[in-house]
Design an enzyme around this catalytic site. Structure first.
Site, PDB file in Angstrom:
ATOM      1  N   SER A 170       8.148  82.588  57.368  1.00  0.00           N
ATOM      2  CA  SER A 170       9.556  82.299  57.083  1.00  0.00           C
ATOM      3  C   SER A 170       9.789  82.152  55.582  1.00  0.00           C
ATOM      4  O   SER A 170      10.910  82.293  55.113  1.00  0.00           O
ATOM      5  CB  SER A 170      10.001  81.004  57.769  1.00  0.00           C
ATOM      6  N   GLU A 209      14.389  75.089  57.561  1.00  0.00           N
ATOM      7  CA  GLU A 209      14.371  76.549  57.553  1.00  0.00           C
ATOM      8  C   GLU A 209      15.521  77.110  56.728  1.00  0.00           C
ATOM      9  O   GLU A 209      15.332  78.007  55.891  1.00  0.00           O
ATOM     10  CB  GLU A 209      14.449  77.086  58.989  1.00  0.00           C
ATOM     11  N   ASP A 232      15.164  79.236  53.174  1.00  0.00           N
ATOM     12  CA  ASP A 232      15.683  80.598  53.013  1.00  0.00           C
ATOM     13  C   ASP A 232      16.634  80.700  51.828  1.00  0.00           C
ATOM     14  O   ASP A 232      16.452  81.538  50.939  1.00  0.00           O
ATOM     15  CB  ASP A 232      16.417  81.031  54.289  1.00  0.00           C
TER      16      ASP A 232
END
Length: 593
Positions: free
Chosen positions: A514, A285, A289
Protein backbone atom coordinates in the site's frame (compact mmCIF):
# COMPACT_ATOMS: atom_id res chain seq x y z
CA UNK A 1 -29.61 3.70 -25.21
CA UNK A 2 -32.91 2.53 -23.81
CA UNK A 3 -33.67 1.91 -20.11
CA UNK A 4 -36.31 4.64 -20.20
CA UNK A 5 -39.28 4.62 -17.82
CA UNK A 6 -41.52 5.42 -20.77
CA UNK A 7 -40.87 1.97 -22.21
CA UNK A 8 -42.30 0.05 -19.28
CA UNK A 9 -45.92 -0.25 -20.44
CA UNK A 10 -44.99 -1.21 -23.99
CA UNK A 11 -42.50 -3.78 -22.74
CA UNK A 12 -44.99 -5.28 -20.34
CA UNK A 13 -47.50 -5.50 -23.19
CA UNK A 14 -44.85 -7.16 -25.34
CA UNK A 15 -44.19 -9.72 -22.63
CA UNK A 16 -47.85 -10.66 -22.31
CA UNK A 17 -48.43 -10.70 -26.06
CA UNK A 18 -45.58 -13.13 -26.78
CA UNK A 19 -45.56 -15.51 -23.81
CA UNK A 20 -44.67 -18.57 -25.90
CA UNK A 21 -41.89 -17.05 -27.97
CA UNK A 22 -39.32 -17.09 -25.21
CA UNK A 23 -38.54 -19.64 -22.50
CA UNK A 24 -37.54 -17.55 -19.49
CA UNK A 25 -37.59 -20.66 -17.28
CA UNK A 26 -34.99 -22.57 -19.32
CA UNK A 27 -32.04 -21.89 -17.03
CA UNK A 28 -28.31 -22.45 -17.52
CA UNK A 29 -26.00 -22.16 -14.51
CA UNK A 30 -23.78 -19.08 -14.71
CA UNK A 31 -21.62 -19.64 -11.61
CA UNK A 32 -21.73 -21.82 -8.51
CA UNK A 33 -19.63 -22.54 -5.45
CA UNK A 34 -21.45 -25.85 -5.07
CA UNK A 35 -22.48 -26.56 -1.52
CA UNK A 36 -19.32 -25.04 -0.03
CA UNK A 37 -19.56 -21.60 1.53
CA UNK A 38 -16.50 -19.51 0.58
CA UNK A 39 -13.73 -19.60 3.17
CA UNK A 40 -14.12 -17.12 6.01
CA UNK A 41 -17.90 -16.76 5.63
CA UNK A 42 -20.72 -18.34 7.62
CA UNK A 43 -24.41 -18.67 6.87
CA UNK A 44 -26.29 -16.23 9.08
CA UNK A 45 -29.97 -16.48 8.17
CA UNK A 46 -32.45 -16.37 5.35
CA UNK A 47 -33.56 -12.88 4.33
CA UNK A 48 -37.16 -11.77 4.34
CA UNK A 49 -38.60 -12.46 0.87
CA UNK A 50 -39.53 -8.79 0.65
CA UNK A 51 -36.04 -7.48 1.40
CA UNK A 52 -35.14 -5.14 -1.43
CA UNK A 53 -31.99 -5.69 -3.43
CA UNK A 54 -30.27 -3.58 -6.09
CA UNK A 55 -29.46 -6.12 -8.79
CA UNK A 56 -26.85 -5.10 -11.35
CA UNK A 57 -26.59 -6.63 -14.77
CA UNK A 58 -23.31 -6.36 -16.63
CA UNK A 59 -24.33 -6.53 -20.28
CA UNK A 60 -22.09 -7.83 -23.05
CA UNK A 61 -20.31 -4.97 -24.81
CA UNK A 62 -20.85 -5.22 -28.56
CA UNK A 63 -17.38 -4.03 -29.59
CA UNK A 64 -15.16 -4.73 -26.58
CA UNK A 65 -12.55 -6.46 -28.76
CA UNK A 66 -12.20 -3.21 -30.72
CA UNK A 67 -11.52 -1.40 -27.45
CA UNK A 68 -8.73 -3.89 -26.66
CA UNK A 69 -7.35 -3.39 -30.17
CA UNK A 70 -7.26 0.39 -29.74
CA UNK A 71 -5.72 0.04 -26.29
CA UNK A 72 -3.02 -2.27 -27.62
CA UNK A 73 -2.01 0.27 -30.26
CA UNK A 74 -2.23 3.46 -28.19
CA UNK A 75 -0.21 1.95 -25.32
CA UNK A 76 2.54 0.46 -27.51
CA UNK A 77 5.56 2.83 -27.63
CA UNK A 78 6.52 1.42 -31.04
CA UNK A 79 3.13 2.02 -32.65
CA UNK A 80 2.35 5.14 -34.67
CA UNK A 81 -0.81 5.64 -32.62
CA UNK A 82 1.04 5.59 -29.29
CA UNK A 83 -0.50 8.10 -26.90
CA UNK A 84 -3.56 8.80 -29.07
CA UNK A 85 -5.99 7.94 -26.30
CA UNK A 86 -9.70 7.56 -26.90
CA UNK A 87 -12.27 10.09 -25.75
CA UNK A 88 -15.00 9.29 -23.25
CA UNK A 89 -17.52 9.17 -26.08
CA UNK A 90 -15.38 6.85 -28.20
CA UNK A 91 -14.94 4.42 -25.31
CA UNK A 92 -18.65 4.45 -24.56
CA UNK A 93 -19.45 3.72 -28.20
CA UNK A 94 -17.20 0.66 -28.14
CA UNK A 95 -18.48 -0.79 -24.85
CA UNK A 96 -22.18 -0.13 -25.36
CA UNK A 97 -24.30 -3.28 -25.66
CA UNK A 98 -25.78 -4.25 -29.02
CA UNK A 99 -29.37 -3.21 -29.59
CA UNK A 100 -30.31 -6.91 -29.69
CA UNK A 101 -28.85 -7.30 -26.20
CA UNK A 102 -30.78 -4.31 -24.91
CA UNK A 103 -34.03 -5.60 -26.45
CA UNK A 104 -33.52 -9.09 -25.05
CA UNK A 105 -32.80 -7.88 -21.51
CA UNK A 106 -35.70 -5.42 -21.62
CA UNK A 107 -38.02 -8.20 -22.72
CA UNK A 108 -36.85 -10.45 -19.88
CA UNK A 109 -37.28 -7.72 -17.28
CA UNK A 110 -40.69 -6.77 -18.63
CA UNK A 111 -41.80 -10.40 -18.48
CA UNK A 112 -41.20 -10.18 -14.72
CA UNK A 113 -42.76 -6.71 -14.45
CA UNK A 114 -39.56 -4.69 -14.13
CA UNK A 115 -37.49 -2.19 -16.04
CA UNK A 116 -33.85 -1.37 -15.66
CA UNK A 117 -32.07 1.92 -15.24
CA UNK A 118 -28.65 2.61 -16.73
CA UNK A 119 -25.91 2.37 -14.10
CA UNK A 120 -23.10 3.34 -16.47
CA UNK A 121 -22.80 6.02 -19.15
CA UNK A 122 -22.51 3.43 -21.94
CA UNK A 123 -25.50 1.43 -20.72
CA UNK A 124 -23.40 -1.70 -20.27
CA UNK A 125 -24.45 -1.84 -16.62
CA UNK A 126 -28.11 -1.84 -15.63
CA UNK A 127 -29.67 -1.72 -12.16
CA UNK A 128 -33.02 -3.11 -11.03
CA UNK A 129 -34.42 -2.69 -7.52
CA UNK A 130 -36.60 -5.63 -6.57
CA UNK A 131 -37.49 -7.95 -3.67
CA UNK A 132 -35.22 -10.91 -3.00
CA UNK A 133 -38.04 -13.34 -3.82
CA UNK A 134 -38.21 -11.96 -7.38
CA UNK A 135 -34.44 -11.99 -7.81
CA UNK A 136 -34.43 -15.64 -6.75
CA UNK A 137 -37.12 -16.49 -9.29
CA UNK A 138 -35.40 -14.61 -12.12
CA UNK A 139 -31.96 -16.12 -11.40
CA UNK A 140 -32.99 -19.58 -10.14
CA UNK A 141 -31.05 -18.72 -6.99
CA UNK A 142 -31.46 -18.91 -3.24
CA UNK A 143 -30.13 -15.87 -1.39
CA UNK A 144 -28.89 -15.93 2.17
CA UNK A 145 -27.34 -13.55 4.66
CA UNK A 146 -23.71 -14.51 5.25
CA UNK A 147 -21.44 -13.27 8.02
CA UNK A 148 -17.67 -12.74 7.95
CA UNK A 149 -16.57 -12.91 11.63
CA UNK A 150 -13.11 -11.39 11.22
CA UNK A 151 -14.40 -8.26 9.46
CA UNK A 152 -17.86 -8.31 11.12
CA UNK A 153 -19.41 -7.79 7.69
CA UNK A 154 -22.74 -9.37 6.74
CA UNK A 155 -23.79 -9.56 3.12
CA UNK A 156 -26.64 -10.78 0.97
CA UNK A 157 -25.32 -13.41 -1.47
CA UNK A 158 -26.16 -16.71 -3.14
CA UNK A 159 -23.99 -19.79 -3.64
CA UNK A 160 -25.09 -20.15 -7.25
CA UNK A 161 -27.12 -18.40 -9.90
CA UNK A 162 -28.38 -19.11 -13.39
CA UNK A 163 -29.68 -17.18 -16.38
CA UNK A 164 -32.30 -18.07 -18.96
CA UNK A 165 -30.59 -19.71 -21.93
CA UNK A 166 -31.84 -16.89 -24.15
CA UNK A 167 -29.72 -14.38 -22.18
CA UNK A 168 -26.41 -16.22 -22.54
CA UNK A 169 -24.18 -14.08 -24.73
CA UNK A 170 -26.10 -10.98 -23.65
CA UNK A 171 -25.49 -10.78 -19.88
CA UNK A 172 -21.87 -11.20 -18.75
CA UNK A 173 -22.45 -11.07 -15.02
CA UNK A 174 -25.03 -10.30 -12.34
CA UNK A 175 -24.24 -8.81 -8.97
CA UNK A 176 -24.59 -9.31 -6.11
CA UNK A 177 -24.66 -13.05 -6.57
CA UNK A 178 -21.71 -15.36 -5.89
CA UNK A 179 -18.88 -12.89 -5.20
CA UNK A 180 -18.50 -12.76 -1.42
CA UNK A 181 -15.71 -10.20 -1.43
CA UNK A 182 -16.15 -6.85 0.27
CA UNK A 183 -13.57 -4.24 1.12
CA UNK A 184 -14.02 -5.11 4.78
CA UNK A 185 -13.23 -8.77 4.17
CA UNK A 186 -10.27 -8.16 1.87
CA UNK A 187 -6.79 -8.30 3.30
CA UNK A 188 -5.27 -4.90 3.96
CA UNK A 189 -2.08 -4.11 2.07
CA UNK A 190 -0.65 -1.85 4.75
CA UNK A 191 0.33 -2.42 8.37
CA UNK A 192 1.91 -0.56 11.26
CA UNK A 193 5.62 -1.05 11.89
CA UNK A 194 7.81 -0.43 14.97
CA UNK A 195 8.96 3.13 15.44
CA UNK A 196 12.63 3.87 14.80
CA UNK A 197 14.83 6.34 16.71
CA UNK A 198 17.24 8.23 14.49
CA UNK A 199 19.86 10.93 14.78
CA UNK A 200 17.77 14.12 14.42
CA UNK A 201 20.54 15.72 12.37
CA UNK A 202 20.83 12.86 9.90
CA UNK A 203 19.47 13.50 6.41
CA UNK A 204 18.69 11.28 3.40
CA UNK A 205 20.05 9.06 2.14
CA UNK A 206 21.78 8.11 5.42
CA UNK A 207 18.43 7.68 7.21
CA UNK A 208 16.54 5.88 4.44
CA UNK A 209 17.44 2.30 5.30
CA UNK A 210 15.44 2.68 8.50
CA UNK A 211 12.96 5.49 7.81
CA UNK A 212 11.31 6.41 4.49
CA UNK A 213 10.21 9.97 3.68
CA UNK A 214 9.39 11.70 0.37
CA UNK A 215 12.97 13.00 0.20
CA UNK A 216 14.23 9.41 0.50
CA UNK A 217 12.02 8.27 -2.36
CA UNK A 218 12.83 11.19 -4.64
CA UNK A 219 16.54 10.68 -3.99
CA UNK A 220 16.37 6.89 -4.37
CA UNK A 221 14.43 7.11 -7.64
CA UNK A 222 16.46 10.02 -9.03
CA UNK A 223 13.66 12.61 -9.08
CA UNK A 224 14.97 14.99 -6.41
CA UNK A 225 16.04 17.73 -8.81
CA UNK A 226 13.00 17.70 -11.10
CA UNK A 227 10.74 20.76 -11.23
CA UNK A 228 7.21 20.25 -12.52
CA UNK A 229 6.33 22.27 -15.61
CA UNK A 230 2.76 21.29 -16.53
CA UNK A 231 1.01 20.79 -13.20
CA UNK A 232 -2.18 22.58 -14.20
CA UNK A 233 -2.81 19.97 -16.89
CA UNK A 234 -1.79 17.02 -14.75
CA UNK A 235 -3.70 15.02 -12.13
CA UNK A 236 -3.43 12.08 -9.73
CA UNK A 237 -6.25 10.17 -8.05
CA UNK A 238 -6.32 8.00 -4.91
CA UNK A 239 -9.18 5.50 -4.53
CA UNK A 240 -10.29 5.19 -0.89
CA UNK A 241 -12.84 2.91 0.76
CA UNK A 242 -13.99 1.58 4.14
CA UNK A 243 -14.65 5.00 5.70
CA UNK A 244 -10.94 5.76 5.41
CA UNK A 245 -10.59 9.54 5.31
CA UNK A 246 -7.51 11.49 4.30
CA UNK A 247 -6.94 14.19 6.90
CA UNK A 248 -6.04 17.72 5.77
CA UNK A 249 -4.51 18.81 9.07
CA UNK A 250 -2.30 15.72 9.14
CA UNK A 251 -1.18 16.46 5.58
CA UNK A 252 -0.05 19.94 6.61
CA UNK A 253 1.84 18.53 9.59
CA UNK A 254 3.43 15.97 7.29
CA UNK A 255 4.46 18.60 4.74
CA UNK A 256 5.86 20.95 7.39
CA UNK A 257 7.96 18.14 8.80
CA UNK A 258 9.03 16.26 5.67
CA UNK A 259 8.39 18.51 2.62
CA UNK A 260 8.46 22.07 3.98
CA UNK A 261 8.64 23.64 0.52
CA UNK A 262 5.15 22.24 -0.20
CA UNK A 263 3.47 23.34 3.03
CA UNK A 264 0.01 24.65 2.23
CA UNK A 265 -0.54 22.22 -0.65
CA UNK A 266 -3.87 20.44 -0.30
CA UNK A 267 -6.02 17.87 -2.07
CA UNK A 268 -9.62 17.60 -3.23
CA UNK A 269 -12.02 15.03 -1.78
CA UNK A 270 -14.73 13.61 -4.04
CA UNK A 271 -17.45 11.54 -2.40
CA UNK A 272 -18.74 8.51 -4.31
CA UNK A 273 -21.83 6.48 -3.42
CA UNK A 274 -22.27 8.01 0.01
CA UNK A 275 -18.58 8.12 0.89
CA UNK A 276 -17.72 10.33 3.85
CA UNK A 277 -15.06 12.87 4.77
CA UNK A 278 -14.95 12.89 8.57
CA UNK A 279 -11.88 14.96 9.41
CA UNK A 280 -12.02 13.84 13.05
CA UNK A 281 -11.17 10.24 12.08
CA UNK A 282 -7.89 10.16 10.15
CA UNK A 283 -7.25 6.86 8.36
CA UNK A 284 -3.80 5.26 8.32
CA UNK A 285 -4.27 3.94 4.77
CA UNK A 286 -5.81 7.16 3.47
CA UNK A 287 -3.14 9.34 5.08
CA UNK A 288 -0.36 7.09 3.80
CA UNK A 289 -1.69 7.36 0.25
CA UNK A 290 -2.35 11.08 0.10
CA UNK A 291 0.72 12.17 2.08
CA UNK A 292 3.06 10.33 -0.28
CA UNK A 293 1.31 11.12 -3.54
CA UNK A 294 1.20 14.82 -2.59
CA UNK A 295 4.64 14.74 -0.96
CA UNK A 296 6.28 13.44 -4.15
CA UNK A 297 4.10 14.91 -6.93
CA UNK A 298 3.05 18.37 -5.64
CA UNK A 299 2.06 20.79 -7.07
CA UNK A 300 0.27 18.30 -9.34
CA UNK A 301 -3.41 18.29 -8.24
CA UNK A 302 -4.35 15.26 -6.12
CA UNK A 303 -7.90 13.96 -5.62
CA UNK A 304 -8.99 11.53 -2.92
CA UNK A 305 -12.09 9.51 -3.85
CA UNK A 306 -14.00 8.47 -0.74
CA UNK A 307 -16.28 5.63 -1.84
CA UNK A 308 -19.09 4.42 0.39
CA UNK A 309 -21.51 1.58 -0.18
CA UNK A 310 -21.21 -0.49 2.97
CA UNK A 311 -24.37 0.28 4.97
CA UNK A 312 -24.83 -1.12 8.47
CA UNK A 313 -26.51 -4.49 8.51
CA UNK A 314 -30.09 -4.48 9.73
CA UNK A 315 -31.88 -7.83 9.38
CA UNK A 316 -35.28 -6.13 9.74
CA UNK A 317 -34.61 -3.48 7.11
CA UNK A 318 -36.68 -3.45 3.94
CA UNK A 319 -34.19 -1.32 2.05
CA UNK A 320 -31.20 -2.48 0.00
CA UNK A 321 -28.49 -3.58 2.38
CA UNK A 322 -24.95 -4.89 1.96
CA UNK A 323 -25.37 -5.61 -1.74
CA UNK A 324 -22.37 -3.54 -2.81
CA UNK A 325 -19.35 -5.19 -4.38
CA UNK A 326 -15.82 -3.83 -4.62
CA UNK A 327 -14.89 -1.44 -7.42
CA UNK A 328 -18.20 -1.30 -9.32
CA UNK A 329 -19.55 1.92 -7.79
CA UNK A 330 -16.20 3.68 -8.05
CA UNK A 331 -15.44 2.51 -11.58
CA UNK A 332 -18.83 3.44 -12.99
CA UNK A 333 -18.64 6.83 -11.28
CA UNK A 334 -15.17 7.57 -12.67
CA UNK A 335 -16.12 6.44 -16.16
CA UNK A 336 -19.12 8.77 -16.12
CA UNK A 337 -16.90 11.82 -15.57
CA UNK A 338 -15.89 13.94 -18.55
CA UNK A 339 -12.43 14.55 -17.06
CA UNK A 340 -10.55 11.98 -14.99
CA UNK A 341 -7.11 11.84 -13.31
CA UNK A 342 -4.23 10.67 -15.46
CA UNK A 343 -2.98 8.28 -12.75
CA UNK A 344 -4.86 6.27 -10.11
CA UNK A 345 -3.55 4.27 -7.17
CA UNK A 346 -5.55 1.69 -5.20
CA UNK A 347 -4.44 -0.52 -2.31
CA UNK A 348 -6.92 -3.36 -1.98
CA UNK A 349 -6.99 -6.96 -3.19
CA UNK A 350 -8.42 -10.42 -2.65
CA UNK A 351 -7.54 -14.01 -3.53
CA UNK A 352 -8.27 -14.45 -7.22
CA UNK A 353 -9.91 -17.83 -6.60
CA UNK A 354 -12.58 -16.15 -4.46
CA UNK A 355 -13.69 -13.92 -7.34
CA UNK A 356 -16.15 -15.48 -9.80
CA UNK A 357 -14.65 -15.41 -13.31
CA UNK A 358 -17.60 -13.57 -14.84
CA UNK A 359 -17.33 -10.76 -12.29
CA UNK A 360 -13.52 -10.55 -12.45
CA UNK A 361 -13.52 -10.34 -16.23
CA UNK A 362 -16.19 -7.63 -16.38
CA UNK A 363 -14.39 -5.52 -13.76
CA UNK A 364 -11.07 -6.03 -15.55
CA UNK A 365 -12.71 -4.73 -18.72
CA UNK A 366 -13.70 -1.58 -16.83
CA UNK A 367 -10.03 -0.97 -15.98
CA UNK A 368 -9.30 -1.34 -19.69
CA UNK A 369 -11.79 1.44 -20.37
CA UNK A 370 -9.88 3.76 -18.04
CA UNK A 371 -6.62 2.85 -19.73
CA UNK A 372 -8.10 3.54 -23.16
CA UNK A 373 -8.99 7.06 -21.99
CA UNK A 374 -5.37 7.73 -21.02
CA UNK A 375 -5.29 6.88 -17.31
CA UNK A 376 -2.64 4.72 -15.64
CA UNK A 377 -4.16 2.30 -13.08
CA UNK A 378 -1.82 1.09 -10.32
CA UNK A 379 -2.64 -1.51 -7.65
CA UNK A 380 -0.60 -2.77 -4.73
CA UNK A 381 0.35 -6.40 -5.40
CA UNK A 382 -0.50 -7.63 -1.89
CA UNK A 383 1.38 -8.41 1.32
CA UNK A 384 1.29 -12.21 1.38
CA UNK A 385 4.05 -13.23 -1.01
CA UNK A 386 2.80 -16.09 -3.18
CA UNK A 387 -0.15 -16.72 -0.87
CA UNK A 388 -1.48 -16.53 2.68
CA UNK A 389 -2.58 -19.30 5.00
CA UNK A 390 -2.73 -22.93 3.86
CA UNK A 391 -3.14 -21.93 0.17
CA UNK A 392 -5.62 -24.71 -0.56
CA UNK A 393 -7.86 -24.45 -3.59
CA UNK A 394 -11.58 -23.90 -3.17
CA UNK A 395 -12.65 -26.27 -5.96
CA UNK A 396 -13.22 -29.21 -3.62
CA UNK A 397 -9.84 -30.79 -4.38
CA UNK A 398 -7.95 -28.88 -1.66
CA UNK A 399 -4.72 -28.73 -3.63
CA UNK A 400 -1.94 -26.55 -2.25
CA UNK A 401 -1.42 -23.88 -4.88
CA UNK A 402 -0.01 -20.36 -5.03
CA UNK A 403 -2.79 -17.83 -4.58
CA UNK A 404 -2.65 -14.88 -7.01
CA UNK A 405 -4.49 -11.67 -6.12
CA UNK A 406 -7.17 -9.80 -7.99
CA UNK A 407 -7.24 -7.05 -9.29
CA UNK A 408 -3.42 -7.29 -9.50
CA UNK A 409 -3.85 -10.25 -11.85
CA UNK A 410 -5.95 -8.18 -14.29
CA UNK A 411 -3.75 -7.55 -17.37
CA UNK A 412 -5.06 -3.97 -17.68
CA UNK A 413 -3.68 -2.73 -14.35
CA UNK A 414 -0.09 -2.15 -13.25
CA UNK A 415 0.68 -4.23 -10.15
CA UNK A 416 3.29 -2.79 -7.78
CA UNK A 417 5.38 -5.05 -5.55
CA UNK A 418 7.54 -4.02 -2.60
CA UNK A 419 11.21 -3.51 -1.77
CA UNK A 420 13.17 -2.60 1.33
CA UNK A 421 16.63 -1.22 2.18
CA UNK A 422 18.34 1.25 -0.12
CA UNK A 423 21.94 0.30 -0.82
CA UNK A 424 21.05 -1.86 -2.57
CA UNK A 425 17.28 -2.24 -2.67
CA UNK A 426 16.12 -5.81 -2.12
CA UNK A 427 12.75 -7.48 -2.50
CA UNK A 428 10.73 -7.34 0.69
CA UNK A 429 9.53 -10.75 1.80
CA UNK A 430 5.84 -9.89 1.76
CA UNK A 431 5.80 -8.61 -1.84
CA UNK A 432 2.82 -10.18 -3.59
CA UNK A 433 3.57 -11.90 -6.88
CA UNK A 434 2.58 -14.96 -8.89
CA UNK A 435 0.72 -16.07 -12.01
CA UNK A 436 -2.98 -15.68 -12.68
CA UNK A 437 -5.21 -18.73 -12.78
CA UNK A 438 -7.81 -16.78 -14.73
CA UNK A 439 -6.23 -14.31 -17.13
CA UNK A 440 -3.91 -15.37 -19.95
CA UNK A 441 -0.47 -13.85 -20.22
CA UNK A 442 -0.68 -10.70 -22.36
CA UNK A 443 1.69 -10.29 -25.29
CA UNK A 444 3.45 -7.31 -23.74
CA UNK A 445 5.10 -9.48 -21.09
CA UNK A 446 5.67 -12.71 -23.00
CA UNK A 447 9.40 -12.27 -23.64
CA UNK A 448 10.30 -11.16 -20.10
CA UNK A 449 8.24 -13.82 -18.35
CA UNK A 450 9.33 -16.62 -20.67
CA UNK A 451 12.95 -15.79 -19.89
CA UNK A 452 12.18 -16.03 -16.16
CA UNK A 453 10.34 -19.35 -16.53
CA UNK A 454 13.18 -20.84 -18.57
CA UNK A 455 15.60 -19.92 -15.79
CA UNK A 456 13.19 -21.17 -13.10
CA UNK A 457 13.15 -24.70 -14.47
CA UNK A 458 11.18 -27.13 -12.31
CA UNK A 459 11.19 -24.98 -9.15
CA UNK A 460 7.67 -24.68 -7.68
CA UNK A 461 6.28 -27.11 -10.26
CA UNK A 462 2.66 -27.91 -9.54
CA UNK A 463 2.11 -24.80 -7.45
CA UNK A 464 1.13 -22.54 -10.30
CA UNK A 465 0.36 -24.90 -13.17
CA UNK A 466 -3.43 -24.80 -12.97
CA UNK A 467 -3.74 -21.79 -15.20
CA UNK A 468 -6.79 -20.88 -17.22
CA UNK A 469 -7.69 -18.51 -19.99
CA UNK A 470 -11.08 -16.85 -20.06
CA UNK A 471 -12.70 -17.36 -23.46
CA UNK A 472 -15.71 -15.26 -24.45
CA UNK A 473 -18.14 -17.02 -26.75
CA UNK A 474 -21.60 -16.05 -27.83
CA UNK A 475 -23.50 -18.78 -26.05
CA UNK A 476 -20.97 -20.52 -23.83
CA UNK A 477 -18.16 -19.71 -21.44
CA UNK A 478 -15.23 -22.12 -21.46
CA UNK A 479 -12.11 -22.46 -19.36
CA UNK A 480 -9.13 -23.98 -21.15
CA UNK A 481 -6.17 -25.29 -19.20
CA UNK A 482 -2.86 -23.77 -20.27
CA UNK A 483 0.16 -24.70 -18.20
CA UNK A 484 2.14 -21.77 -16.83
CA UNK A 485 0.76 -19.14 -19.19
CA UNK A 486 -1.18 -16.98 -16.76
CA UNK A 487 -0.78 -13.20 -16.53
CA UNK A 488 2.30 -12.64 -14.38
CA UNK A 489 2.65 -9.92 -11.76
CA UNK A 490 3.87 -7.60 -10.29
CA UNK A 491 4.94 -5.36 -13.15
CA UNK A 492 7.16 -3.01 -11.12
CA UNK A 493 8.04 -2.36 -7.48
CA UNK A 494 8.83 0.42 -5.03
CA UNK A 495 9.79 0.82 -1.38
CA UNK A 496 7.36 -0.79 1.04
CA UNK A 497 8.67 -0.48 4.61
CA UNK A 498 9.14 2.15 7.32
CA UNK A 499 7.08 4.92 5.70
CA UNK A 500 6.74 7.86 8.08
CA UNK A 501 3.06 8.86 8.15
CA UNK A 502 1.30 11.49 10.28
CA UNK A 503 -1.88 10.10 11.86
CA UNK A 504 -3.72 12.24 14.38
CA UNK A 505 -0.80 14.64 14.52
CA UNK A 506 1.77 11.95 15.41
CA UNK A 507 4.36 10.10 13.36
CA UNK A 508 3.49 6.47 12.65
CA UNK A 509 5.66 3.97 10.78
CA UNK A 510 3.74 2.07 8.09
CA UNK A 511 4.66 -0.74 5.70
CA UNK A 512 3.08 -2.75 2.91
CA UNK A 513 2.65 -2.61 -0.84
CA UNK A 514 0.00 0.00 0.00
CA UNK A 515 3.04 2.26 0.37
CA UNK A 516 4.62 1.02 -2.85
CA UNK A 517 1.66 1.76 -5.11
CA UNK A 518 1.18 5.48 -4.26
CA UNK A 519 4.94 5.95 -4.48
CA UNK A 520 5.03 4.52 -8.00
CA UNK A 521 1.89 6.46 -8.95
CA UNK A 522 3.54 9.73 -7.90
CA UNK A 523 6.61 8.95 -10.03
CA UNK A 524 4.33 8.19 -13.00
CA UNK A 525 2.60 11.55 -12.42
CA UNK A 526 6.03 13.23 -12.72
CA UNK A 527 6.64 11.37 -15.98
CA UNK A 528 3.29 12.59 -17.25
CA UNK A 529 4.47 16.08 -16.40
CA UNK A 530 7.48 15.54 -18.69
CA UNK A 531 5.22 14.41 -21.53
CA UNK A 532 2.63 17.15 -21.05
CA UNK A 533 5.32 19.83 -20.96
CA UNK A 534 6.57 18.49 -24.30
CA UNK A 535 3.11 18.71 -25.84
CA UNK A 536 2.45 14.97 -25.60
CA UNK A 537 -0.43 13.04 -24.07
CA UNK A 538 -0.37 11.15 -20.76
CA UNK A 539 1.27 7.72 -20.55
CA UNK A 540 -2.06 5.96 -20.09
CA UNK A 541 -2.00 2.17 -19.80
CA UNK A 542 1.57 1.58 -18.63
CA UNK A 543 2.43 -2.06 -19.03
CA UNK A 544 3.54 -2.22 -22.70
CA UNK A 545 5.77 0.81 -22.02
CA UNK A 546 7.23 -0.83 -18.90
CA UNK A 547 8.17 -4.08 -20.58
CA UNK A 548 9.74 -2.32 -23.58
CA UNK A 549 11.83 -0.05 -21.34
CA UNK A 550 13.10 -2.44 -18.70
CA UNK A 551 16.55 -0.83 -18.74
CA UNK A 552 15.01 2.36 -17.31
CA UNK A 553 14.09 0.54 -14.09
CA UNK A 554 16.38 -0.42 -11.21
CA UNK A 555 16.62 -4.19 -11.45
CA UNK A 556 16.16 -5.84 -8.04
CA UNK A 557 18.18 -9.05 -7.92
CA UNK A 558 17.91 -10.35 -4.37
CA UNK A 559 15.17 -11.30 -1.95
CA UNK A 560 12.14 -13.56 -2.26
CA UNK A 561 8.43 -13.72 -1.43
CA UNK A 562 7.70 -16.84 0.64
CA UNK A 563 4.24 -18.25 1.23
CA UNK A 564 2.17 -21.43 0.98
CA UNK A 565 4.87 -23.27 2.93
CA UNK A 566 7.53 -22.48 0.31
CA UNK A 567 10.22 -19.88 -0.31
CA UNK A 568 8.09 -18.49 -3.11
CA UNK A 569 10.05 -16.96 -5.97
CA UNK A 570 13.48 -15.36 -5.99
CA UNK A 571 14.19 -11.91 -7.34
CA UNK A 572 16.85 -12.02 -10.06
CA UNK A 573 18.15 -10.39 -13.20
CA UNK A 574 15.29 -9.16 -15.37
CA UNK A 575 11.60 -9.59 -14.61
CA UNK A 576 10.60 -11.73 -11.65
CA UNK A 577 7.30 -12.35 -9.78
CA UNK A 578 8.59 -10.52 -6.70
CA UNK A 579 9.58 -7.07 -7.98
CA UNK A 580 8.56 -7.18 -11.64
CA UNK A 581 10.84 -5.14 -13.89
CA UNK A 582 12.21 -3.31 -10.85
CA UNK A 583 11.82 0.11 -9.25
CA UNK A 584 11.48 3.33 -11.27
CA UNK A 585 14.51 5.40 -12.24
CA UNK A 586 13.00 8.77 -13.07
CA UNK A 587 16.16 10.18 -14.66
CA UNK A 588 16.27 7.28 -17.12
CA UNK A 589 12.53 7.06 -17.66
CA UNK A 590 12.11 10.74 -18.52
CA UNK A 591 14.48 10.18 -21.46
CA UNK A 592 12.26 7.49 -22.99
CA UNK A 593 8.77 8.86 -22.36
Amino acid sequence: MAWSPFLLLSLVSLAFSTPLNRRWDDFVEKHSWGAVIPKGWQFHSSPSPDTLIDLRLGLKSARIDELFHHLGQTSDPDHERYGNHLSKEQVEELVAPHTDTVSMVEEWLAHHGYQGSAASPAGDWVTIRLPVKDAERMLSAEYGLYHHPSSKDTVLRTLSYSLPRALLGHVDTVSPTTYFGTFKSMRATSFLMPEVDLDPDAVPPATCDRRITPDCLKTLYDAANYTQQASSRNSLGVAGYLDEFANRADLQTFLRQFVPARTGTNFTTVRVNGGGDDQSIPGVEANLDIQYTVGISAPIPNTYYSTGGSPPFNPDSNTPTNTNEPYLDWLNFILSQSSIPLVFTTSYGDDEQTVPPDYATKVCDLFAQLGARGSSILFSSGDDGVGAGDCTTNDGQNRVQFQPEFPSSCPFVTAVGGTTRTNPEVAVDFSGGSFSNLFARPDYQTAAVTTFLNQLGTTNNGLFKYVFRYIRQTFLTLFISISKTGRAYPDIAAQGTNFQVIVGGKVTSVGGTSASSPTAAAIIALLNDVRLAAGKSSLGFLNPFIYKNGAAFNDITSGNNPGCGTNGFDAGVGWDPVTGMGTPNFAKLRLVV
